[in-house]
Design a protein around this motif. Structure first.
Motif, PDB file in Angstrom:
ATOM      1  N   TRP A 108       0.841  -1.197   0.000  1.00 21.19           N
ATOM      2  CA  TRP A 108       0.000   0.000   0.000  1.00 21.19           C
ATOM      3  C   TRP A 108       0.879   1.251   0.000  1.00 21.19           C
ATOM      4  CZ3 TRP A 108      -5.119   1.107  -0.332  1.00 21.19           C
ATOM      5  CH2 TRP A 108      -6.029   0.057  -0.195  1.00 21.19           C
ATOM      6  N   ALA A 109       0.395   2.296  -0.683  1.00 14.25           N
ATOM      7  CA  ALA A 109       1.086   3.581  -0.683  1.00 14.25           C
ATOM      8  C   ALA A 109       0.127   4.658  -1.170  1.00 14.25           C
ATOM      9  CB  ALA A 109       2.320   3.547  -1.588  1.00 14.25           C
ATOM     10  N   HIS A 110       0.527   5.896  -0.980  1.00 16.01           N
ATOM     11  CA  HIS A 110      -0.246   6.993  -1.559  1.00 16.01           C
ATOM     12  C   HIS A 110      -0.159   6.920  -3.078  1.00 16.01           C
ATOM     13  CE1 HIS A 110      -1.143  11.186  -2.779  1.00 16.01           C
ATOM     14  NE2 HIS A 110      -2.090  11.011  -1.876  1.00 16.01           N
ATOM     15  N   ARG A 158      -5.967   7.983  -1.821  1.00 15.38           N
ATOM     16  CA  ARG A 158      -5.773   9.423  -2.035  1.00 15.38           C
ATOM     17  C   ARG A 158      -5.686  10.203  -0.728  1.00 15.38           C
ATOM     18  NH1 ARG A 158      -9.108  11.993  -6.712  1.00 15.38           N
ATOM     19  NH2 ARG A 158      -7.477  10.806  -7.776  1.00 15.38           N
ATOM     20  N   ASP A 159      -6.693  10.149   0.113  1.00 15.20           N
ATOM     21  CA  ASP A 159      -6.741  10.947   1.343  1.00 15.20           C
ATOM     22  C   ASP A 159      -6.649  10.086   2.598  1.00 15.20           C
ATOM     23  OD1 ASP A 159      -7.078  13.449  -0.027  1.00 15.20           O
ATOM     24  OD2 ASP A 159      -9.144  12.856  -0.430  1.00 15.20           O
ATOM     25  N   GLN A 160      -7.516   9.097   2.693  1.00 17.55           N
ATOM     26  CA  GLN A 160      -7.538   8.185   3.830  1.00 17.55           C
ATOM     27  C   GLN A 160      -7.861   6.783   3.346  1.00 17.55           C
ATOM     28  OE1 GLN A 160     -10.481   9.741   6.610  1.00 17.55           O
ATOM     29  NE2 GLN A 160      -8.892  10.054   8.137  1.00 17.55           N
ATOM     30  N   GLN A 161      -7.355   5.803   4.065  1.00 15.99           N
ATOM     31  CA  GLN A 161      -7.674   4.412   3.752  1.00 15.99           C
ATOM     32  C   GLN A 161      -7.768   3.636   5.060  1.00 15.99           C
ATOM     33  OE1 GLN A 161      -8.190   3.053   0.578  1.00 15.99           O
ATOM     34  NE2 GLN A 161      -8.885   1.243   1.711  1.00 15.99           N
ATOM     35  N   PHE A 162      -8.754   2.750   5.157  1.00 16.66           N
ATOM     36  CA  PHE A 162      -8.943   1.949   6.356  1.00 16.66           C
ATOM     37  C   PHE A 162      -8.706   0.488   6.007  1.00 16.66           C
ATOM     38  CE2 PHE A 162     -11.386   5.804   6.816  1.00 16.66           C
ATOM     39  CZ  PHE A 162     -11.023   6.242   8.095  1.00 16.66           C
ATOM     40  N   LEU A 163      -7.795  -0.145   6.739  1.00 16.91           N
ATOM     41  CA  LEU A 163      -7.447  -1.543   6.531  1.00 16.91           C
ATOM     42  C   LEU A 163      -7.850  -2.351   7.756  1.00 16.91           C
ATOM     43  CD1 LEU A 163      -3.822  -1.090   5.109  1.00 16.91           C
ATOM     44  CD2 LEU A 163      -5.981  -1.085   3.854  1.00 16.91           C
ATOM     45  N   ASP A 164      -7.828  -3.665   7.592  1.00 15.24           N
ATOM     46  CA  ASP A 164      -8.182  -4.573   8.675  1.00 15.24           C
ATOM     47  C   ASP A 164      -7.050  -5.571   8.852  1.00 15.24           C
ATOM     48  OD1 ASP A 164      -9.322  -7.327   9.574  1.00 15.24           O
ATOM     49  OD2 ASP A 164     -10.881  -5.910  10.165  1.00 15.24           O
ATOM     50  N   VAL A 170      -6.668  -0.400  11.026  1.00 15.22           N
ATOM     51  CA  VAL A 170      -5.438   0.294  10.649  1.00 15.22           C
ATOM     52  C   VAL A 170      -5.827   1.433   9.717  1.00 15.22           C
ATOM     53  CG1 VAL A 170      -3.180   0.104   9.524  1.00 15.22           C
ATOM     54  CG2 VAL A 170      -4.103  -1.853  10.800  1.00 15.22           C
ATOM     55  N   GLU A 171      -5.356   2.637  10.006  1.00 20.39           N
ATOM     56  CA  GLU A 171      -5.697   3.805   9.197  1.00 20.39           C
ATOM     57  C   GLU A 171      -4.460   4.342   8.481  1.00 20.39           C
ATOM     58  OE1 GLU A 171      -7.429   6.756  11.719  1.00 20.39           O
ATOM     59  OE2 GLU A 171      -8.825   5.353  12.683  1.00 20.39           O
ATOM     60  N   LEU A 172      -4.618   4.662   7.204  1.00 16.99           N
ATOM     61  CA  LEU A 172      -3.578   5.340   6.429  1.00 16.99           C
ATOM     62  C   LEU A 172      -4.039   6.771   6.173  1.00 16.99           C
ATOM     63  CD1 LEU A 172      -2.758   2.637   3.692  1.00 16.99           C
ATOM     64  CD2 LEU A 172      -2.020   2.723   6.086  1.00 16.99           C
ATOM     65  N   HIS A 173      -3.165   7.734   6.446  1.00 20.40           N
ATOM     66  CA  HIS A 173      -3.492   9.145   6.267  1.00 20.40           C
ATOM     67  C   HIS A 173      -2.444   9.796   5.366  1.00 20.40           C
ATOM     68  CE1 HIS A 173      -6.525   9.286   9.548  1.00 20.40           C
ATOM     69  NE2 HIS A 173      -5.771   8.331  10.068  1.00 20.40           N
ATOM     70  N   HIS A 174      -2.907  10.491   4.339  1.00 18.09           N
ATOM     71  CA  HIS A 174      -1.989  11.224   3.472  1.00 18.09           C
ATOM     72  C   HIS A 174      -1.447  12.450   4.186  1.00 18.09           C
ATOM     73  CE1 HIS A 174      -1.299  14.229   0.067  1.00 18.09           C
ATOM     74  NE2 HIS A 174      -0.271  13.398   0.051  1.00 18.09           N
ATOM     75  N   ASP A 181       3.997  12.755  -1.140  1.00 19.95           N
ATOM     76  CA  ASP A 181       3.345  11.448  -1.261  1.00 19.95           C
ATOM     77  C   ASP A 181       3.391  10.679   0.056  1.00 19.95           C
ATOM     78  OD1 ASP A 181       6.046  10.884  -1.125  1.00 19.95           O
ATOM     79  OD2 ASP A 181       6.145   9.742  -2.993  1.00 19.95           O
ATOM     80  N   ALA A 182       3.432  11.401   1.181  1.00 21.46           N
ATOM     81  CA  ALA A 182       3.662  10.770   2.480  1.00 21.46           C
ATOM     82  C   ALA A 182       2.401  10.139   3.051  1.00 21.46           C
ATOM     83  CB  ALA A 182       4.230  11.786   3.463  1.00 21.46           C
TER      84      ALA A 182
END
Length: 232
Positions: A108-110, A158-164, A170-174, A181-182
């Motif tokens: 996973w990545a931005h 792009r902005d936020q992603q929620f994983l399990d 687990v949350e990914l935040h740009h 691209d952090a």
């Protein structure tokens, strides 16, 4: 978790050498591989997430280190950004999964990370020259930006992603800071933030004579957002 070793913490590790790396188990289920760029691990529920994969040379060392404390499959590999010292060690993690008969971990990545990799491939010589000026001989080869080092993300957001992770959120935040691209990773159940180069062991590098000006205001705003989560 800082992507560069905290000087007080890392220097207290017996025999610590940032070019060799060393694993620290922070508490059961949370570990960091200290190196030139760090690798963070969260595990203990049957599968593991890996935040950054370090460099092409250091990725294998990080894998060997975490395998001393956990045999869990790598579920997700998450790039905090597309710099080579954070995202070019992926092959070692994928090879480990294949060797053990595990499923290939999802990367996973931005969404802008793939564009950075493409830019590196097109400007290999220039990138190596600039890094040679800034860092010296360790970065004096075009091989550092060899496209063979790139493992493109399988999945982007792009902005936020929620994983399990086996039932754990687990949350990914740009974010924008050292790069545009952090990603910073938040695990609310553990109150764990894994933040890549948004925190480093020196003053934030918001620009230098060899690199473009970076995202100073957005960097500060991101750190405020992380702090508001009150990570432990």
């Amino acid at each position: 978790m800082s992507s560069m070793p905290n000087p007080k913490q890392a220097n207290n590790l017996p025999g610590f050498d940032p070019m060799m790396g060393q694993l620290e188990v922070i508490e059961p289920g949370i570990a960091m591989f200290h190196g030139f760029a760090n690798v963070a691990f969260a595990y203990g529920r049957g599968e593991m997430i890996v935040v950054d994969t370090s460099s092409r040379n250091m990725g294998a060392a990080a894998v060997r280190a975490i395998r001393e404390v956990s045999e869990e499959p790598f579920a997700f590999l998450i790039y905090t950004h597309g710099h080579g010292d954070h995202a070019f060690g992926t092959e070692a993690f994928v090879t480990d999964a294949i060797t053990r008969g595990h499923a290939r971990p999802k990367i996973w990545a931005h969404e802008d990370v793939a564009g950075r990799f493409k830019r590196y491939a097109l400007t290999r010589g220039w990138q190596s020259h600039i890094n040679r000026l800034q860092f010296g001989g360790a970065f004096a080869t075009d091989g550092l930006f060899d496209p063979k080092s790139f493992s493109l993300p399988d999945l982007v957001y792009r902005d936020q992603q929620f994983l399990d992770l086996v039932g754990e959120p687990v949350e990914l935040h740009h974010a924008m800071g050292e790069t545009d691209d952090a990603t910073w990773v938040w695990m609310p159940t553990r109150r764990l933030a894994m933040v890549g180069d948004l925190i480093v062991s020196s003053m934030p590098n918001t620009g230098n004579p060899n690199k473009v000006q970076r995202y100073t205001l957005e960097w500060a705003e991101t750190l405020e957002a992380i702090a508001k989560c009150a990570p432990q």
